[in-house]
Design a protein around this motif. Sequence first.
Motif, PDB file in Angstrom:
ATOM      1  N   LEU A 117     -15.034   8.222 -53.788  1.00 53.63           N
ATOM      2  CA  LEU A 117     -14.430   9.337 -53.042  1.00 53.63           C
ATOM      3  C   LEU A 117     -15.212   9.643 -51.766  1.00 53.63           C
ATOM      4  O   LEU A 117     -14.628   9.844 -50.695  1.00 53.63           O
ATOM      5  CB  LEU A 117     -14.371  10.596 -53.919  1.00 53.63           C
ATOM      6  N   ASN A 118     -16.544   9.690 -51.887  1.00 56.29           N
ATOM      7  CA  ASN A 118     -17.361   9.991 -50.706  1.00 56.29           C
ATOM      8  C   ASN A 118     -17.140   8.951 -49.615  1.00 56.29           C
ATOM      9  O   ASN A 118     -17.077   9.276 -48.423  1.00 56.29           O
ATOM     10  CB  ASN A 118     -18.851  10.001 -51.067  1.00 56.29           C
ATOM     11  N   THR A 119     -17.001   7.693 -50.017  1.00 56.64           N
ATOM     12  CA  THR A 119     -16.861   6.608 -49.045  1.00 56.64           C
ATOM     13  C   THR A 119     -15.524   6.700 -48.312  1.00 56.64           C
ATOM     14  O   THR A 119     -15.472   6.603 -47.077  1.00 56.64           O
ATOM     15  CB  THR A 119     -16.986   5.241 -49.761  1.00 56.64           C
ATOM     16  N   ILE A 120     -14.447   6.912 -49.054  1.00 53.03           N
ATOM     17  CA  ILE A 120     -13.124   6.880 -48.399  1.00 53.03           C
ATOM     18  C   ILE A 120     -12.842   8.147 -47.595  1.00 53.03           C
ATOM     19  O   ILE A 120     -11.978   8.142 -46.728  1.00 53.03           O
ATOM     20  CB  ILE A 120     -11.975   6.613 -49.401  1.00 53.03           C
ATOM     21  N   LYS A 121     -13.598   9.239 -47.889  1.00 54.50           N
ATOM     22  CA  LYS A 121     -13.339  10.499 -47.164  1.00 54.50           C
ATOM     23  C   LYS A 121     -14.220  10.658 -45.928  1.00 54.50           C
ATOM     24  O   LYS A 121     -14.048  11.586 -45.149  1.00 54.50           O
ATOM     25  CB  LYS A 121     -13.581  11.694 -48.100  1.00 54.50           C
ATOM     26  N   LYS A 122     -15.178   9.727 -45.754  1.00 59.63           N
ATOM     27  CA  LYS A 122     -16.154   9.881 -44.675  1.00 59.63           C
ATOM     28  C   LYS A 122     -15.526   9.609 -43.299  1.00 59.63           C
ATOM     29  O   LYS A 122     -14.859   8.591 -43.104  1.00 59.63           O
ATOM     30  CB  LYS A 122     -17.311   8.905 -44.899  1.00 59.63           C
ATOM     31  N   VAL A 123     -15.743  10.556 -42.374  1.00 62.18           N
ATOM     32  CA  VAL A 123     -15.342  10.337 -40.982  1.00 62.18           C
ATOM     33  C   VAL A 123     -16.509  10.735 -40.087  1.00 62.18           C
ATOM     34  O   VAL A 123     -17.386  11.477 -40.506  1.00 62.18           O
ATOM     35  CB  VAL A 123     -14.068  11.140 -40.595  1.00 62.18           C
ATOM     36  N   SER A 124     -16.514  10.244 -38.864  1.00 66.36           N
ATOM     37  CA  SER A 124     -17.679  10.474 -38.004  1.00 66.36           C
ATOM     38  C   SER A 124     -17.619  11.795 -37.262  1.00 66.36           C
ATOM     39  O   SER A 124     -18.638  12.263 -36.765  1.00 66.36           O
ATOM     40  CB  SER A 124     -17.820   9.322 -37.009  1.00 66.36           C
ATOM     41  N   ARG A 125     -16.412  12.370 -37.169  1.00 63.24           N
ATOM     42  CA  ARG A 125     -16.356  13.683 -36.511  1.00 63.24           C
ATOM     43  C   ARG A 125     -15.184  14.521 -37.030  1.00 63.24           C
ATOM     44  O   ARG A 125     -14.151  13.965 -37.432  1.00 63.24           O
ATOM     45  CB  ARG A 125     -16.316  13.543 -35.011  1.00 63.24           C
TER      46      ARG A 125
END
Length: 200
Positions: A45-53
């Motif tokens: 979940l953490n990986t697929i929800k990560k965005v840079s901004r």
Amino acid sequence: MELEKSRDKVQKKPVRLIAAICNNMGMGKDGTLPWSLPSEFQYFLNTIKKVSRPGNMNLLIWGRLCWNSHPESMFPMDNSLHVVLSKTLSSVPDYAHFLCRDFESAVRLAAEPPLADIIETIWILGGRQVYEDALKHPWCDLLYLTDVMADFDCDAFFPEFDRELFKLQEKFPDVPSEIQEENGIKFKCQVFKKETTDTM
Ligand SMILES: NC(=O)c1ccc[n+]([C@@H]2O[C@H](COP(=O)([O-])OP(=O)(O)OC[C@H]3O[C@@H](n4cnc5c(N)ncnc54)[C@H](OP(=O)(O)O)[C@@H]3O)[C@@H](O)[C@H]2O)c1
């Protein structure tokens, strides 16, 4: 001229697969996961929800069975827009945003207006056919594949892939490199990187 214009509007986006597989490449049984690994699921979940901004989103592509196997309590999901692939559904499932009939149409959603300016990554969440399509896609650059180091009875399997083309990375940002253990099951988070990526 028209063709050139429409090509200009396409913004290439990284296509990335994420899955967990056990010893025989098994990934599913009876429409669900064969194991219970809550911390591995949290890493997913953490990986697929990560965005840079803030304001940016990821586009998540799901096969119909895969979508159905996830509990409603998972949604809405931060920073995520969901595409379900199906040739049989006639309307967008609850909590999803789009329904597409084929893989390329889903990718194009992320790469063309109006979404292209906000989508960072196209995450491929399975199942098998969707992974196969993604592995062949020229924009595919990374494969996040957790090695669940045990035998499980499975009826859904991750496809074979070219390990000369997709090279196992020794270390990768935000990916734990040590072997972990939960519920008596050892697992290791891994990333395979495609050696060459085509451009459009
Ligand atoms: N361990 C993991 O990381 C992981 C990851 C993913 C899945 N899984 C497991 O794998 C199993 C589900 O995977 P699955 O391969 O059996 O099913 P799936 O891909 O989730 O669903 C298959 C259905 O999705 C639609 N579909 C798939 N590819 C399509 C395409 N290119 N274009 C249009 N429609 C497409 C079709 O729906 P229609 O029949 O409606 O046309 C197809 O029948 C479950 O057990 C799940 O828990 C595990």
